[in-house]
Design a protein around this motif. Sequence first.
Motif: not given
Length: 304
Positions: A95-120
Amino acid sequence: MGALIDVQGLTKSYGRNRGIVDLTFQVEEGEIFGFLGPNGAGKTTTIRTLMGFLRPSAGRATIAGLDCWAQSTAVKRLVGYLPSEFAFDPGMTGAQILSYLGHLRGGVDRRYVAALCDRLDFDPGKRFREYSRGNRQKLGIIQAFMHRPRLLILDEPTGGLDPLNQQEFYRILREVQAEGATVFLSSHILPEVEHTCQRVGIVRDGRLVEINEVEQLKRLRQQTVVVTFGRQVPSEEFASLPEVEDLKVERDGRELHLHVRGGDLSAVIRKAAEYNAQNLTVQEPSLEEIFMRFYEPEGVGARA
């Protein structure tokens, strides 16, 4: 749509060690392009050059009109990248890695990230050091996809994934393509390229030896045709057909195994009908068979 990736004469030399030599190809916007070759063929060197991690010795590569070396920062904003070996701070959680990289990208859709985690089936609560090879790969896939990039560059993306997660990855890949994303996928796993890619390039000893649609590449290899008869037939009449390159007689001449060039079986079918064939089956070549053709030793059918 035009070409999103444009590679012209791209060369990277490591002195005595082989790199890549004079690669020229384009990847159209919206397509999934497979880049095939065994380990050491030059796939990762090509990807690192596209990402601006390596400076080419000659030639040029652009992504969306941006020079991959001179404008590498701008290029990286367009790309979701999965390296062949995804590594990170071992003490950080997923979670920390995804949050860190998401901030480097200027923010990401957390719901999409959660969906990817769930699907995989990925647990982001564990520390990186605790993840298996497969879970590290899942984390790498999620971080590449999570900001919905225009281009995905994926180096051996399914390494370490179990079959169920591989299938889910293929579904995600098709979904992002339907949304307009372009994918450059390096692999030596040929069935995954057959299932996902529209076109493939085959790299051999650092050189591009073939680039074509997947279906067209299949036709480069011989088809195997098995014809069964109710009685013995004159095999020499089949062997003399111009498309037939090899013939084997089984069951006392009542079954013929033919290797036929290309995709035109009409002459074989007509001849089989003359002798009232009981059954005719065609085995399409796998991409692996085609792939091996390009890796035969020089002078034994290899293409340079």
